[in-house]
Scaffold this motif. Sequence first.
Motif, PDB file in Angstrom:
ATOM      1  N   ALA A   1      42.562  43.630  42.896  1.00 29.96           N
ATOM      2  CA  ALA A   1      41.846  42.386  42.620  1.00 29.96           C
ATOM      3  C   ALA A   1      40.428  42.706  42.164  1.00 29.96           C
ATOM      4  O   ALA A   1      39.704  43.439  42.835  1.00 29.96           O
ATOM      5  N   LEU A   2      40.051  42.162  41.001  1.00 27.12           N
ATOM      6  CA  LEU A   2      38.709  42.343  40.458  1.00 27.12           C
ATOM      7  C   LEU A   2      38.005  41.002  40.351  1.00 27.12           C
ATOM      8  O   LEU A   2      38.649  39.964  40.186  1.00 27.12           O
ATOM      9  N   ILE A   3      36.683  41.044  40.400  1.00 26.24           N
ATOM     10  CA  ILE A   3      35.853  39.873  40.159  1.00 26.24           C
ATOM     11  C   ILE A   3      35.099  40.089  38.849  1.00 26.24           C
ATOM     12  O   ILE A   3      34.483  41.145  38.650  1.00 26.24           O
ATOM     13  N   VAL A   4      35.161  39.099  37.968  1.00 29.93           N
ATOM     14  CA  VAL A   4      34.428  39.167  36.700  1.00 29.93           C
ATOM     15  C   VAL A   4      32.968  38.838  36.983  1.00 29.93           C
ATOM     16  O   VAL A   4      32.623  37.694  37.273  1.00 29.93           O
ATOM     17  N   GLU A   5      32.118  39.842  36.889  1.00 30.05           N
ATOM     18  CA  GLU A   5      30.701  39.670  37.209  1.00 30.05           C
ATOM     19  C   GLU A   5      29.878  39.248  35.991  1.00 30.05           C
ATOM     20  O   GLU A   5      28.792  38.674  36.148  1.00 30.05           O
TER      21      GLU A   5
ATOM     22  N   GLU B   1      38.584  35.740  39.679  1.00 27.49           N
ATOM     23  CA  GLU B   1      39.345  36.843  40.263  1.00 27.49           C
ATOM     24  C   GLU B   1      40.560  37.125  39.392  1.00 27.49           C
ATOM     25  O   GLU B   1      41.321  36.221  39.065  1.00 27.49           O
ATOM     26  N   ILE B   2      40.722  38.379  38.989  1.00 23.04           N
ATOM     27  CA  ILE B   2      41.843  38.778  38.155  1.00 23.04           C
ATOM     28  C   ILE B   2      42.552  39.971  38.795  1.00 23.04           C
ATOM     29  O   ILE B   2      41.996  40.638  39.672  1.00 23.04           O
ATOM     30  N   THR B   3      43.760  40.219  38.338  1.00 22.72           N
ATOM     31  CA  THR B   3      44.563  41.318  38.876  1.00 22.72           C
ATOM     32  C   THR B   3      44.820  42.343  37.787  1.00 22.72           C
ATOM     33  O   THR B   3      45.433  42.031  36.765  1.00 22.72           O
ATOM     34  N   ILE B   4      44.317  43.555  38.000  1.00 19.61           N
ATOM     35  CA  ILE B   4      44.463  44.657  37.041  1.00 19.61           C
ATOM     36  C   ILE B   4      44.850  45.913  37.829  1.00 19.61           C
ATOM     37  O   ILE B   4      44.244  46.199  38.869  1.00 19.61           O
ATOM     38  N   PRO B   5      45.822  46.703  37.366  1.00 20.00           N
ATOM     39  CA  PRO B   5      46.235  47.886  38.123  1.00 20.00           C
ATOM     40  C   PRO B   5      45.270  49.059  37.976  1.00 20.00           C
ATOM     41  O   PRO B   5      44.567  49.178  36.968  1.00 20.00           O
ATOM     42  N   ILE B   6      45.247  49.917  38.993  1.00 21.39           N
ATOM     43  CA  ILE B   6      44.509  51.174  38.926  1.00 21.39           C
ATOM     44  C   ILE B   6      45.493  52.336  39.035  1.00 21.39           C
ATOM     45  O   ILE B   6      46.615  52.181  39.515  1.00 21.39           O
TER      46      ILE B   6
END
Length: 232
Positions: A116-120, A135-140
């Motif tokens: 889960a990432l937050i667009v800052e 809040e978006i979902t991107i894989p690592i």
Amino acid sequence: MKFAVLVFPGSNCDKDMYNAVRDSIQQPADYIWHTATDLSAYDCILVPGGFSFGDYLRCGAIARFSPVMKALVEAVERGTYVLGVCNGFQILTEAGLLPGALLRNNTLKFRCHQTALIVENNNTPFTTAYSQNEEITIPIAHGEGNYYVDDATLEEMQANNQIIFRYKKGANPNGSTDDIAGVSNKRGNVIGMMPHPERAVHELLGSSDGRRMFYSILNTWREKHGEATVVR
């Protein structure tokens, strides 16, 4: 709009980048081998993930000296958009095109999962299709994703809005300073991030949130050239 996908010995996400451009936003893309010396024909340059030169010495340290990097620096100076993901992010920091450095994950383990990432900062050529604080979902998928900057550099980056993505509070997978997942240069035409948007362009992949990054790039370029934007 023409995209270049740089390829180093050991790159393994170049096809993902290529397919994200060709299939998601239907734009032309070329693979560019690391010995190339001219990138002037391209509007956006993608530096993909992988293990360039086997990650010898440290991640990105050898790729930084490839002939194509001189052309990349020249492209950045012209204002060309550059996106570096995972090993691409590491290469950009080694080349001094982005601040900071990538260290071993604080768990000392390779991490591979959705994050889960937050667009800052949604006011960049790469993030206009997102909402601020979304809040978006991107894989690592990395073992050396622990982003580090000293306190003075961090303060400067915060003042310049150079922090583009943060891991959601409590979900930092690698120990990155200030939960940072992605940053830009001062000019805003270069972004590096550890999560993989090119692996999140369709719901069949677990998320389509990365698709909007490629639409952001395309629509920013179209607006700059007086062309109609496309549906995101």
